[in-house]
Design an enzyme around this catalytic site. Structure first.
Site, PDB file in Angstrom:
ATOM      1  N   GLU A 126       5.426  -5.937   5.690  1.00 60.19           N
ATOM      2  CA  GLU A 126       3.987  -6.534   5.541  1.00 60.19           C
ATOM      3  C   GLU A 126       4.070  -8.025   5.309  1.00 60.19           C
ATOM      4  OE1 GLU A 126       0.649  -5.574   2.740  1.00 60.19           O
ATOM      5  OE2 GLU A 126      -0.160  -4.646   4.692  1.00 60.19           O
TER       6      GLU A 126
ATOM      7  N   HIS B 229      21.869  14.829   7.139  1.00 63.00           N
ATOM      8  CA  HIS B 229      21.949  16.082   7.861  1.00 63.00           C
ATOM      9  C   HIS B 229      20.718  16.097   8.858  1.00 63.00           C
ATOM     10  CE1 HIS B 229      24.873  18.259   5.599  1.00 63.00           C
ATOM     11  NE2 HIS B 229      24.573  17.244   4.314  1.00 63.00           N
TER      12      HIS B 229
ATOM     13  N   LYS C  22      -8.519  -3.122  11.018  1.00 61.32           N
ATOM     14  CA  LYS C  22      -9.467  -2.915  10.270  1.00 61.32           C
ATOM     15  C   LYS C  22     -10.988  -3.211  10.953  1.00 61.32           C
ATOM     16  CE  LYS C  22      -7.548  -3.624   5.606  1.00 61.32           C
ATOM     17  NZ  LYS C  22      -7.454  -4.560   4.419  1.00 61.32           N
TER      18      LYS C  22
HETATM   19  O1  LIG Z   1      -5.734  -3.206  -2.860  1.00 59.68           O
HETATM   20  P1  LIG Z   1      -6.603  -3.196  -1.697  1.00 59.68           P
HETATM   21  O2  LIG Z   1      -7.308  -4.675  -1.797  1.00 59.68           O
HETATM   22  O3  LIG Z   1      -7.669  -2.030  -1.717  1.00 59.68           O
HETATM   23  O4  LIG Z   1      -5.760  -3.394  -0.683  1.00 59.68           O
HETATM   24  C1  LIG Z   1      -4.795  -2.228  -0.185  1.00 59.68           C
HETATM   25  C2  LIG Z   1      -3.997  -2.822   0.865  1.00 59.68           C
HETATM   26  O5  LIG Z   1      -4.753  -3.043   2.164  1.00 59.68           O
HETATM   27  C3  LIG Z   1      -4.476  -3.924   3.066  1.00 59.68           C
HETATM   28  O6  LIG Z   1      -4.545  -3.303   4.145  1.00 59.68           O
HETATM   29  C4  LIG Z   1      -3.147  -4.932   2.883  1.00 59.68           C
HETATM   30  O7  LIG Z   1      -2.596  -4.995   4.119  1.00 59.68           O
HETATM   31  C5  LIG Z   1      -2.555  -4.586   1.737  1.00 59.68           C
HETATM   32  O8  LIG Z   1      -1.548  -5.639   1.543  1.00 59.68           O
HETATM   33  C6  LIG Z   1      -3.021  -4.105   0.572  1.00 59.68           C
HETATM   34  O9  LIG Z   1      -2.275  -3.368  -0.327  1.00 59.68           O
END
Ligand SMILES: O=P(O)(O)OC[C@H]1O[C@H](O)[C@H](O)[C@@H](O)[C@@H]1O
Length: 613
Positions: free
Chosen positions: A392, A421, A526
């Site tokens: 990432e 294995h 997202k």
């Molecule tokens: O901690 P949060 O804001 O819920 O984010 C959780 C995760 O969401 C995302 O998709 C980011 O790409 C991550 O880097 C992050 O750790």
């Protein structure tokens, strides 16, 4: 980090009252060469030259890079390059990476530039320009290095609060209101990505056999997975501390996990707020929810700590402390490693050595994958943790100057000797698109427990033999490797390894000129997921309208798409109908899903109110 809009509370459900459960979709059609005699044999067995991959790395000399095979010269190279951190009991061996003196010389100015960038970052520069953020995970273990006293106090105060809270939970000064056990016995951690991978790795690596609180994780929006975790808790839900972790406080998977857990609490007649803890940024949706609902505790996530580098913040430290893990030792390990990795002499800086090897092995463009193989069961999740930290951070389309570079470094692996294995066959003989990082732990078992299962040989000797046998066998076939060796898996060594890789990623990012601290690519998925859910709502509205007619008007997929004004989304509409039909939603689909054009859909129940909503 993107957040979802709306309250961190249940939204109106898409489920409708069912008249018929009948879903009349017809059955879904979706419905070895001679083994070498010895390790020495292996080292002599293959060709003396190493064909480099097709690369654009001008720093690699020529098209053929010789890998040293002469045992004497290889030993000299090993001794010459061996890095040791005495206090941490950590060694780094880069002798099986074939970098040359010429390469090192050419890399030196780039390395010095990277050291300078790391220095500025630690001083509080806006090292994440896109998000206009400082990058301060190094301050978490050395608060005195924070750019101002406000941040220093915040870090120290939070750490003290974590220790006090964990002590109060473990000693049952803080109790769950209606548990027969009279104390908290379980932790249910709800979070995803950086808000889960570190705590999962550390729990697996360091939790004692009988921790004061056992931990389990909800790290997805898979309803069956969530049900499984809640079912496994059973009556112990009454003595479960639920820690909801989300930096942004609005990640949909985490929100859904929370809502599912809260529902389970309601159904069990339990008061969630007396058992809920939030770790999030101040004033996030989650923070506000926790405050308004009066949860047991709230701990801060700092703006200047990224999710994937948050293991030494409350995200990692609170769950660890509650499991009886010595978090101050983790911090000491990380701080010692930070100190060592500030050196501007490459061979004295293990993170610089790592990043320099990554650059050599993957031609500075990710042309080879990094296979991480810890030979220790408790480190199983290290590669999974590193996957996010490395991929990432480094997997970026553009560099800091806006050039399209499509950078990255692929990480995978589980553990040795188990993986021997499974896929090591391909590594030894198949496509040559990787380099290996072995993680070796010298101490097999706590003292006093070892025994010889055959004369002169223990079970751990086998594991040791497997590691070094594989390392030799791979090298004999020109497959490069790095070996990180620690004495034991302790809070200190785990803290040090986390810090080692955090810094290696930072240095490597500077070498390839990319921003390691944002994740613009994640947003696209997202956003698209949000669009699918919005389309589903439109499909339901269209179906509702047609189903309220007298007689009911079954619609083809084309008709639904037209009425949604989304003819280009017909395939997605088909998938939406397919998914709802498979989940007993109040939807009747006739025809064969194998012939989408034959499908006609209507709702089992018309909702007049919704039509005029
Ligand atoms: O901690 P949060 O804001 O819920 O984010 C959780 C995760 O969401 C995302 O998709 C980011 O790409 C991550 O880097 C992050 O750790």
């Amino acid at each position: 980090m993107a957040s979802i809009s709306g309250a961190f509370s249940p939204s109106s459900t898409l489920l409708r009252p069912r008249r018929h459960q009948s879903v009349v979709f017809s059955a879904f059609p979706f419905r070895r060469l001679r083994p070498p005699q010895s390790i020495a044999d292996l080292s002599r067995s293959s060709s003396p030259s190493y064909p480099s991959s097709s690369t654009n790395n001008s720093l690699k000399p020529g098209s053929v890079c010789p890998v040293e095979k002469d045992p004497k010269k290889l030993w000299d190279r090993y001794v010459d390059w061996l890095y040791q951190h005495k206090e941490l009991g950590l060694f780094l061996d880069v002798s099986r990476i074939g970098f040359t003196d010429e390469f090192l010389e050419k890399m030196e100015p780039k390395m010095q530039k990277a050291f300078q960038a790391m220095k500025e970052l630690e001083k509080g520069a806006i090292a994440n320009p896109d998000e206009k953020r400082m990058v301060g995970h190094y301050w978490l273990r050395s608060p005195h290095l924070s750019p101002n006293t406000y941040l220093k106090d915040q870090i120290e105060k939070t750490l003290d609060r974590i220790c006090e809270f964990a002590e109060a939970i473990i000693s049952a000064k803080i109790k769950p209101p209606s548990s027969p056990a009279g104390r908290f016995t379980q932790i249910l951690s709800v979070g995803i990505g950086g808000s889960s991978l570190g705590p999962q790795f550390v729990a697996e690596a360091l939790a004692p056999d009988n921790p004061p609180l056992k931990i389990r994780f909800i790290d997805n929006t898979d309803p069956a997975g969530i049900d499984h975790q809640i079912a496994q808790l059973g009556p112990e839900l009454a003595s479960t501390l639920v820690i909801v972790i989300s930096k942004s406080g609005g990640t949909p998977e985490t929100r859904n996990g929370l809502l599912e857990v809260q529902k389970a609490f309601r159904e069990a007649g339990l008061n969630f707020s007396k058992q809920g803890v939030a770790i999030t940024q101040e004033n996030s949706l989650l923070d506000n929810t926790a405050r308004i609902e009066g949860w047991l505790a709230r701990f801060p996530m700092f703006d200047w700590v990224g999710g994937r580098t948050s293991e030494m913040s409350a995200v990692g430290l609170l769950p660890a402390a509650l499991q009886g893990i010595d978090i101050r030792e983790m911090l000491v390990g990380a701080a010692l490693m930070d100190e060592a990795t500030r050196s501007t002499v490459v061979r004295e800086n293990p993170a610089a050595l790592l990043s320099m090897c990554w650059y050599w092995a993957s031609d500075g463009v990710g042309s080879k994958d990094m296979v991480v193989l810890p030979y220790k069961d408790s480190l199983l999740l290290f590669s999974r943790y590193l996957q996010q930290l490395v991929m990432e951070s480094l997997g970026k389309e553009f560099d800091l100057d806006g050039n399209r570079v499509n950078q990255g470094l692929t990480v995978y692996g589980n553990k040795g000797s188990t993986d021997q294995h499974a896929y090591i066959q391909q590594l030894r003989e198949g496509v040559h698109n990787f380099f290996v990082t072995f993680i070796e732990v010298l101490r097999d078992r706590p003292p006093g427990h070892d025994w010889e299962l055959e004369p002169g040989v223990t079970c751990g000797d086998y594991l040791f033999g497997m590691l070094h046998g594989t390392r030799s066998a791979l090298y004999a076939n020109d497959r490069e490797s790095i070996t990180v060796t620690v004495q034991e898996v302790t809070p200190r060594s785990v803290g040090a390894m986390v810090a080692l890789y955090e810094r290696a990623v930072g240095i490597y990012a500077a070498l390839i000129n990319i921003n390691a601290y944002h994740q613009p690519g994640v947003e696209a998925g997202k956003k698209a997921a949000g669009e699918v859910l919005a389309l589903q709502k439109r499909v339901l509205a269209v179906l509702n309208e047609a189903s309220c007619k007298e007689p009911v008007e079954p619609l083809t997929l084309d008709e639904i798409a037209d009425r949604c004004h989304a003819p280009e989304e017909i395939e997605m509409i088909y998938k939406i109908i397919q998914h709802m039909a498979a989940n007993d939603r109040a939807l009747i689909a006739e025809g064969s899903c194998g012939s989408p054009r034959s499908v006609k859909v209507f709702l089992g129940e018309c909702n007049v109110d919704e039509m005029y909503a």
